[in-house]
Structure formats: C-alpha cells, structure tokens
Design a protein around this motif. Structure first.
Motif, short mmCIF file in Angstrom:
data_model
loop_
_atom_site.label_atom_id
_atom_site.label_comp_id
_atom_site.label_asym_id
_atom_site.label_seq_id
_atom_site.Cartn_x
_atom_site.Cartn_y
_atom_site.Cartn_z
N MET A 86 7.24 -1.78 1.20
CA MET A 86 8.00 -1.98 -0.17
C MET A 86 7.38 -2.77 -0.90
O MET A 86 7.44 -2.53 -2.12
CB MET A 86 9.40 -2.30 0.29
N ILE A 87 6.95 -3.89 -0.47
CA ILE A 87 6.36 -5.03 -1.52
C ILE A 87 5.02 -4.14 -2.28
O ILE A 87 4.88 -4.32 -3.30
CB ILE A 87 5.91 -6.50 -0.78
N GLY A 88 4.33 -3.51 -1.38
CA GLY A 88 3.17 -3.01 -1.79
C GLY A 88 3.41 -1.94 -2.76
O GLY A 88 3.04 -1.84 -4.14
N PHE A 282 -2.60 -7.68 4.50
CA PHE A 282 -3.52 -6.70 4.21
C PHE A 282 -3.01 -5.13 3.97
O PHE A 282 -3.12 -4.55 2.91
CB PHE A 282 -4.68 -6.65 5.23
N PHE A 283 -1.96 -4.96 4.83
CA PHE A 283 -1.23 -3.75 4.71
C PHE A 283 -0.67 -3.70 3.49
O PHE A 283 -0.66 -2.54 2.52
CB PHE A 283 -0.22 -3.63 5.98
N ALA A 284 0.08 -4.72 2.99
CA ALA A 284 0.61 -4.94 1.58
C ALA A 284 -0.16 -4.53 0.65
O ALA A 284 0.12 -3.81 -0.36
CB ALA A 284 1.57 -5.98 1.35
N SER A 285 -1.21 -5.15 0.47
CA SER A 285 -2.19 -5.19 -0.25
C SER A 285 -2.93 -4.02 -0.58
O SER A 285 -3.03 -3.18 -1.80
CB SER A 285 -3.72 -5.96 -0.09
N MET A 286 -3.04 -3.29 0.70
CA MET A 286 -3.69 -1.86 0.48
C MET A 286 -2.64 -1.01 -0.05
O MET A 286 -2.90 0.05 -1.12
CB MET A 286 -4.10 -1.33 1.79
N ILE A 287 -1.49 -0.97 0.28
CA ILE A 287 -0.29 -0.01 -0.29
C ILE A 287 -0.22 -0.25 -1.69
O ILE A 287 -0.19 0.50 -2.43
CB ILE A 287 1.02 -0.58 0.59
#
Lengths: 760, 303
Positions: A86-88, A282-287
């Motif tokens: 959600m952050i992403g 990293f997941f958040a960044s990619m999203i």
C-alpha cells in the motif's frame, strides 16, 4: 553546597582540577538569569526528543505475547507485506498527482506568458511581459509559501534532512503527519509552478515517509479517524521500519530507481537493518515505481507502454556516441574535482544565508515576502537573460516545448529560453540530449552562473522544494560547456559528445552538494538506464565528495546542524576515548520508587524545568537514602497513561471490578500522549500509591561509570536507545545518558568540541 | 532421387542460354559468364535461377526504385519530395507488395517472395524497400497527402498556392531594385507582401496546431517536409534577407523594471537586518559532573 545548576560552565571540556572548579563556581553562581546568545551552529535544541526504539519488556508485553499464538504472528508478517504494497501504491499515486498537476499548471503559465511575450514583441512593451511573468511567479509562490509558513513549517525544504533525522532516531515534531503531507504536496506543486529554481524530487521522499507512517498506523490523528487496523504496529520501532520503506518508495517514484531507493534508506538508517526488512522495502520501492509508471503511461495515452518510471527521466543514453573510452576517465575525475569545489562553494554560501535567515527572518510574514521576492527575481533574471541573449537556433527538428522567438528571426527560437523558460526537469533533459550545437558556450556559461546563485538563494526558503534538480541542472550546464570546450580544444574529436559530459557534470555537482555516495551512484545509474555509466559516475561522485568534504560538509548535514538537531553519526568522535560515561552523563537523576506516591509522580512530571522522559525505578526502601538499587525504567508516556486510568494501589483494593490495564491502552495513546496538565488528579488521589513494577521495563540497558564515550555511543546508536542508565558497582543509579549528552561531542576544526544546549 | 526434378528445373534456363542481363551489367561480363559456365557444367550445388515471372517482378522493382531514387535526388533542394515523388513511391510499394505476395508457378516451395527476399544474407530488395519507407516516414509525407495517399491534401494545396503567391510577390517587388542594395532598402517588399506573408505564416501555424491535435499519439508532431521547408525558406527570406520583421526593442523600460525588481531584495534584507530583532537562544545549563573531583564530592555526600 552544590546545586545542580552550578556544576559547570557550558562549552568547556572536563579535566578541570579541583581548584579551578571551586573558582568557577564562584563566578557561575551569581548568573541565575537565562543566558542568551545569538543562534549559532554549536547548539543542541531542547525541542527535539528521541524516538524510543527499545522495546519495553514489561509484564503486560509478556502477557500479550503469551496470548497471541503462533498463527497470529504469521498474520502480522502478512500485514507487513500488505502495508508495504500500500505504501508503494499510494506513494506512486501521489507522485503521479504532483507530476500531472505541475505539468498542466506550468504549461498553462508558460503558454500565457509566451502568448504575452509574442504579442508584445511585435508592438513593443516587453516590460509588461516581464511584470506579468514576475507577478505570476510571485503570487503562486506566495500561496505556496504561506501554507508552509503559517500552517506547517516543518514541510519547508526538501524534507530529506528531516527524514534523515527521523531514521536516526530523532523525533521531529509533526514530521510524519497527514497535514504535513498535504502541505508538502501542495507546496511543491506551487513552488515548481512558481518558477523557482527547485525540483519536486526531494519532497517525494518526505511524502513517501509520511504516507508510510500514516498507513502503518491505520489511523490519522489529523483527520481524527481510527480505522482499527494495524494496531500491532503502533510503536516507534515498527513505524521506523515502515518509514524507511516509505522513503525508499519516494526515491523510487522520484527517479524511477527502486534499488537506489533501498540503498538510500540503507545509507540513512543502516543501524537497524536486516534481510527481511530490505526485501520488504525493495518490494515497496518496486510497487511504487510500477504504479507511477502505469498510471503515467495511461495518462500519456499509451497504456501498457510503461515508459516513464520516475518523475524525472534522464532519457536514454545508449547510442554509440554516448559510450566512453578509457582515456576519458581522468577527464571525468577532473570534473568530479570541479563539482566538489562548486558544491562546497554552494554549501558555504547557503550556510551564511541560512544563518542569516534563522537569526533575522524568523517571522512567517517575512519568510513569505522573501519567497515572493526570490520568485520575482528568478523570473526577472530569466527574462533579462533571454532578452539579452542573441543565441538563436532553428526551430525545426528541435523538441522545445515553449519556443520563444523574441528577437530571433522567424522560424528560430531563443536558445536561452529553453533553459530558463521551462520547468527545471525539462531543462535538464534538454541539456543531456539536445544535439551538439544547440547551445552556444556563452549562453551556457551565463546560465550556469545565474542559476548557481539562484538555486543557492532558493534553498532554505520557506517553501517545500528539493535541491536535486537545481543541482543537476547547474551541473548539466557547466558539464555541457566543458564538453563543448573539450571538443574545441581537440578540434572536434568524435568522442566529445556534450550530452555525456553534461551527465557527468550533473553527477559531480549533485555529489558535491549533497555528498551522498552509494545510493546516489545507483540512483543516477538507474535514472540513465545505463549500467556502464556506473563506473565513471562512481568515480565522479567519489572525487566530488572527497574534494567537497575537504572544505565544508554536505548540504543536508549542514542544515541538520543548523537546526540544532541532536543527530548521532555513525561513530563517536575519534579522539573521545578518554571521556567516560561519568563525564558524559547527566546527574543527579530523578528516580522513582517502585511503589511511589501519586503526588510525587505528578509533581515530577509537571516540573517544567526538568522535562525528563524516562525515569529509573529503584527499590523502595523504607529507610531510604537517596540512591538505591536500580530495578527498572519507566517512561513519561507510560506514567501518563497510568495516571489517566488511575491505576492506584488503593483503588485496586477498593474496587475489584476495575479493568486490568492492557498493552492496547498504551498503544491507543501512541504517538501523542496527553500532556500532564490535562490529567486531573484530586487532592485525595495525590495521597494514593502507584505500583510501577508491572509496567516498568525490568531490564534497562546500563553501563558502568568507567565505560568510554565510544563504547556508550556504540551501544546507544546500534540499539536505538533513548535512555541509558549509568550505575556504579552496587547497581545504584549514578546518572543517565541520553541522546543530547552524546550528540554534543563533535569533531570540529580544532579537535573535539562540545555543543551547548539551548531552548529554541 | 527426389532431387532430380529440382536440379533439372534449376539448370534449364541456364542451358537454354536464357539469362537476360541488364545492359549495364554487360561490363561485368567475363566473370559472370565464367560463373554461368560453371553452372552449365552441372556442378553439384543447389543454385536455382529465378523463374521468369519472378525475374519480371524483380526488374519492375529495380526500375521503380531507380525512378524513385532519381526523383528523390532531383527534388532534394528545394524540397519537393512529397509533391513530386508520391506516385513513384506508391508504385514501388505496389511492386514490392507484388513480390512479397507472388507465388511462382512451380508447385514447390520456391515462390518468388522467398527466393527474392530471403534467400541471401544481403537481402538487397528488402533493404532498399526499407530505406524508401524510412525516408518517407522521416519526411512525414503522409501528412500532406490525402488519406488514401492519392494526391496532395487540400490544406497542402492551399498552402502551396499561398507560398507560390508570396514568392511571386517577392519577385515582383524586387524587380525594380538590385540585389546588391543594402538590406534597409527592402522596405517595398516588406510593405507590399506583408499581407501574403502573414497569411502564409498563419496558415502554417494553423496546420501545425491541427496536426498536433490530430496526432494524439504525439510522435508525429512535424508537418511534411515540403511544407516545412517552404515555410522555412520564406521565413528566412523574410526576416534574414529582407530584414522585414524588426521587433520593437524597448530596452529602457525593461532595464528600469528589472532593476527595480532586483533592487527589492536588497531593501528587504537590509531592512530586516536593521529592524528585525535578532533571535536569541536561551542556553540551558545541563546537570553534569564536571570532573573527578566533583564526582568524589557527590559520592561523599550520598554515602
């Protein structure tokens, strides 16, 4: 007798022998009135509290852990992933919103001004166009500056220093509130549209962090809404992890650099790092970058194309002319040196300016006026430069968004106008990619000079705006100039493509100003989409940092210092091993007994002169001397919750119906605990007793008096502590080390310096 | 065994002495003949000669491309590519299409498309056709042709008419004067042709705006090269050679206004320096042990 206030003179190191000490006491004692000095960089503000990363393992905590079973912890883990996603998504959406609004408003403004200039070029009366441009800029910036100055001053600037502080463990008031986010987003839009020499990339990092902090708590106190979700994460440790994910998502949305974002968070907050967290971030960044990319590509009409991963896109650098050869590497390093020197100059100038601003321009209305003036002057300088420039380029085959003809022949445009009459992002890309010969050296030289001073003047105004893009722009301009002169010198060798040098110049200038290393290299690499540039960019940034550090420190660190923030660096100052905990700590310590009278607690908490946040709990011996063995540590926030719920020994005996306090009651109050004044304690209740043993942290970290400063520092920094109790060999409390006690030692020009505490 | 018919097929034309070489290639004779003799000798090797139909198609394509190249070259300056060569281009497209679609009379897989387009490394026919396509795209010719690309579109015709008109106007008004006159003396032209020039300019701007709106996808923001170049020439003549567009430069008011604005910050900073009260910080005295000596004091006091 010794009174606490007369122990020492400020700003002086220890090692004073007894005679001198006595002498000092005599001179110090008469001075009871507050000591006033003008603001300077060697201060620590009392305004900043520390965040509490240490988990209080009291009995309530243990009970809760026992109650929650294994499966529930698994759902907590899943929730973490959901929050990161959600952050992403939200960060990406906010970035889209900023981008689209800026594009449209700026487009509107430039079209209006261009129409006006075109009209008046024929008939005469260009001074009206100048006035129109300046007024438009000033009024837009006025709105942007007013919301920042009057509603939320912490939204000023790029926000990167604030986030750095937050990840370092300093609690900056209001920094992660929803109100700040709203002001920040609107402020950025208005200041970019207002034509200031600023970018919208830095504030994205702050925005991402606020979004993360908001989502992970599942409620907003600004909106007074509690969604009753994610209650488990309502404490500083968890929040910090999400904030670092948000910062990473912000970088990733700003530059289309997911890996760079992760590394940025790593660089700023590496003391609490672990693999799972890295992977989640990293997941958040990619999203985040993916969301931005897909929404923007839908907006630009070519859905599924996914061609705009970041707010700024450096464009592609993959034709063969853009390659570099090994002979060019010394040239790049030289550019790094130039970037370092110019960056240091930028920072030094900005230092003086900021000092002046803190001392003299502290009233909000003055700040707004200043911002308006800067906006008007920026427009004027741009106009005069365009007016005086005789550099005309054929309009055909160029990709100028708002070609201004002015005094050029029909079918040509003024090339100075591409640099000034455009949003800074577009100008950067133009400097990177316009074919050789689009700018003449004179234009570039004047532009660099003017923009350097404008950007330096602009940073630190009370508007929300970043410094990344202006630095890149300055660097790209002189880099391109450098490339052009190089190809003059070598009689037009093939390899001297000015675009490549513009990129290196941009990297050098940015590195010279902000002094970021690893993350900036990766961000630049990802933004250019070219891995082979990694090596020269790294060299350039390294050189720029080394050269720049020789003169002054980085812009962000400088601003952190000017704000008097108790910031802890990676290591204690190298020459501080001779200092021991005894000299570092504060003493005497206000201690509470395990079973304490309520009146005493209330009095201690209400005492404004000693605004402590953590209190060691000692054994309540009836035949009390003042110091007894340490039993635990309790926080102000916990005490307040206890008082609010009136958890008194007598009451527990009287009414058995009283509900037992749970950890949830403490979490619900987080992060804004009510002040002690709002809690009413009657005269009768003051005589009650309160039992702290169940709520205190029974195993606080302690150090012996002989521990050296670097040892204490390491413990403090690595564990993210807020209070560190100093005990003697009988386990009696001698003193307390807090963040401000450690942060005041700093390595200055003449060895170890000590900062003084001040009320700001 | 199944190889035999194919071989016979391959050898037949060569044996009959059929190959008609274009005249231009006569000079290359010797080597070619040698090669053919080698074939004729029935060397093992699968070297099929083209079928006559295919050869015709190829020849047509060659001629078409020669014509198009000639046209493009001749119309390079001043640029008249799209007006002059669109018929050639269309023809060539058709010829290429014929090759790509055509199937030879042999029932085998040896159709023309395969043997002409894809049977060697160079693939010259494909390369040529790609070159023409790219040139056409780059010139943006589709932009000033009708939708079915037969003939120029109405707006283009209109523009070219206006363009010719203004050129004639220039010529007329220049007749009286010598070319070597100083630039200031073109006033006649400027005065008389102003109207036509304005119209031309406006039309061009309109076309551009329409084009930008029409091309939502964004990448083909250019008009076709003929129109662009015509406009370019005219503009250059107008503002460079004739020096007709003399913008009013009002330097004095601009300097006045800008120096006024530049002066404001100085006033602001000076006044805030002089009048604003400097912010003072109140120092807080921390509670700290200063030296070993005082620590000893405390210890003694407590114990």
């Amino acid at each position: 007798q010794l009174t606490p206030s007369s122990f020492l003179r400020i700003g002086q190191l220890s090692n004073v022998d007894l005679n001198e000490d006595v002498h000092e006491l005599e001179t110090e004692l008469p001075r009871q009135h507050p000591n006033e000095i003008p603001h300077n960089e060697k201060l620590l503000s009392l305004k900043y509290e520390s965040l509490d990363y240490d988990n209080s393992e009291n009995q309530l905590f243990l009970e809760e852990e026992r109650r929650i079973n294994h499966a529930a912890f698994r759902t907590v883990e899943i929730k973490r992933w959901v929050i990161c996603a959600m952050i992403g998504i939200f960060t990406g959406l906010v970035a889209c919103f900023i981008d689209i609004v800026v594009e449209n408003l700026a487009g509107l403004k430039y079209r209006v001004v261009k129409g006006n200039i075109d009209k008046f070029t024929e008939k005469g009366g260009l001074s009206f166009s100048l006035l129109l441009w300046a007024t438009l800029n000033a009024s837009v910036v006025m709105v942007g500056s007013m919301i920042v100055a009057f509603i939320e001053p912490v939204a000023a600037g790029s926000g990167i220093p604030q986030i750095k502080c937050y990840l370092n463990g300093v609690k900056i008031p209001h920094v992660v509130r929803l109100k700040t986010l709203v002001i920040k987003v609107c402020g950025v839009i208005l200041s970019v549209v207002g034509g200031l020499a600023v970018g919208k990339e830095g504030p994205m990092i702050h925005s991402g962090a606020v979004i993360a902090a908001g989502i992970s708590q599942g409620r907003s106190t600004s909106l007074k809404r509690d969604f009753k979700i994610f209650e488990y994460f309502r404490r500083d440790t968890e929040k910090r992890d999400f904030v670092s994910a948000g910062a990473a998502a912000g970088v990733s949305a700003a530059f289309g650099a997911p890996v760079g974002g992760v590394l940025f968070s790593l660089e700023e907050g590496a003391s609490f790092w672990n693999q799972f967290l890295t992977w989640r971030i990293f997941f958040a960044s990619m999203i985040s970058t993916f969301t931005l990319n897909s929404v923007l590509s839908v907006y630009h009409g070519n859905a599924w194309d996914l061609s705009s991963p970041g707010l700024i896109n450096f464009g592609r650098f993959d034709n063969e002319k853009m390659g570099y050869t090994i002979q060019e590497i010394p040239i790049f390093i030289f550019m790094g040196v130039v970037g370092g020197i110019l960056g240091a100059l930028f920072n030094a100038l900005n230092y003086w300016l900021t000092m002046f601003r803190i001392r003299y321009i502290h009233r909000p209305c003055l700040q707004v006026v200043e911002a308006m003036l800067v906006a008007a002057v920026t427009a004027t300088v741009g106009f005069v430069m365009i007016y005086c420039s005789r550099d005309c380029q054929p309009i055909q085959g160029s990709t100028v968004a708002y070609p201004l003809q002015l005094f050029c022949a029909d079918g040509e445009y003024n090339s100075m106008a591409t640099a000034f009459f455009n949003t800074p992002e577009k100008s950067v890309v133009n400097l990177f990619h316009d074919p050789p010969g689009s700018y003449n050296p004179m234009t570039l030289g004047m532009f660099t000079l003017m923009y350097f001073f404008l950007a330096c003047w602009t940073y630190g105004l009370t508007v929300s705006a970043g410094v990344f893009i202006p630095s890149l722009l300055i660097g790209a301009a002189w880099g391109r100039l450098f490339g052009i002169s190089l190809s003059y010198l070598t009689k037009g060798s093939i390899w001297a493509d000015p675009g490549k040098y513009a990129l290196m110049g941009a990297a050098a200038q940015l590195g010279g100003i902000v002094r970021m290393t690893l993350s900036l290299t990766v961000i630049m690499m990802e933004a250019t989409g070219n891995v082979t540039y990694g090596f020269p960019i790294m060299l350039v940034l390294m050189t720029a940092k080394i050269v720049g550090d020789y003169f002054v420190e980085g812009l962000y660190d400088m601003h952190i210092q000017l704000q008097s923030v108790p910031f802890l660096h990676w290591e204690a100052p190298v020459t501080s091993h001779s200092l021991t905990a005894r000299e570092v700590m504060s003493t005497p310590v206000t201690c509470l007994r395990r079973i304490e009278r309520v009146g005493t607690v209330v009095d201690i908490l209400s005492d404004t002169s000693s605004n402590h946040n953590g209190f060691p709990v000692v054994e309540s011996n009836p035949d009390a001397t003042q110091v007894a063995g340490l039993r635990g540590l309790i926080l102000r926030s916990q005490l307040i919750v206890l008082l609010k719920h009136k958890v008194f020994v007598e009451r527990a005996n009287l009414s058995l119906v009283q509900r037992r306090l749970k950890l949830k009651d403490f979490r619900d109050a987080y992060p804004r605990f009510p002040p002690i004044q709002s809690i009413h304690v009657s005269q009768d209740e003051r005589e009650c007793m309160i039992d702290l043993s169940e709520f205190m942290n029974p195993s606080p970290y302690t150090v012996p008096q002989e521990a050296s400063l670097p040892r204490v520092f390491k413990l403090f920094r690595a564990l993210g502590l807020r209070h560190l109790v100093v005990v003697d060999n009988r386990n009696e409390v001698v003193g307390m080390v807090t963040r401000k006690d450690l942060a005041r030692y700093r390595l200055g020009k003449e060895g170890l310096e000590e900062l003084s505490l001040a009320q700001t | 065994l199944s190889l035999l018919p194919a071989l016979a097929l391959a050898l037949r034309p060569a044996a009959a002495g059929e190959p008609r070489r274009p005249l231009a290639l006569e000079a290359l004779g010797e080597a070619g003949e040698l090669a053919e003799e080698l074939w004729g000798a029935g060397l093992p090797g699968d070297l099929p000669e083209l079928e006559p139909e295919c050869r015709q198609l190829l020849a047509a394509f060659a001629e078409g491309s020669a014509a198009l190249t000639g046209c493009l070259g001749r119309r390079a300056r001043p640029v008249r590519l799209c007006q002059a060569c669109h018929r050639h281009y269309r023809l060539l497209l058709a010829q290429y299409g014929n090759i790509a679609r055509a199937v030879g009379n042999s029932s085998e897989s040896h159709n023309c498309a395969k043997s002409i387009l894809t049977s060697d490394r160079l693939q010259i026919v494909v390369a040529l056709s790609e070159f023409f396509n790219e040139t056409w795209e780059a010139a943006n010719c589709a932009n000033c042709l009708k939708n079915n690309s037969e003939g120029l579109s109405n707006s283009t015709v209109e523009f070219l008419d206006l363009f010719n008109k203004s050129l004639t106007c220039f010529e007329h008004n220049l007749q009286g004067e010598t070319v070597y006159l100083s630039p200031n003396n073109y006033t006649e032209v400027c005065k008389n042709c102003n109207e036509t020039y304005r119209m031309l300019n406006d039309l061009y701007n309109n076309l551009q705006r329409m084009n930008r709106q029409g091309g939502e996808s964004g990448h083909s923001a250019h008009l076709c090269i003929d129109v662009e170049d015509a406009m370019n020439i005219t503009r250059k003549l107008w503002s460079r050679t004739f020096n007709c567009s003399v913008p009013c430069s009002d330097t004095v008011p601009v300097i006045a206004v800008s120096s006024f604005i530049l002066f404001l910050p100085i006033v602001f900073y000076l006044s805030s320096f002089l009048h604003s009260k400097q912010k003072k910080r109140i120092l807080i005295l921390p509670k700290r042990i200063q030296s070993n000596a005082s620590l000893v004091n405390i210890q003694e006091k407590y114990s």
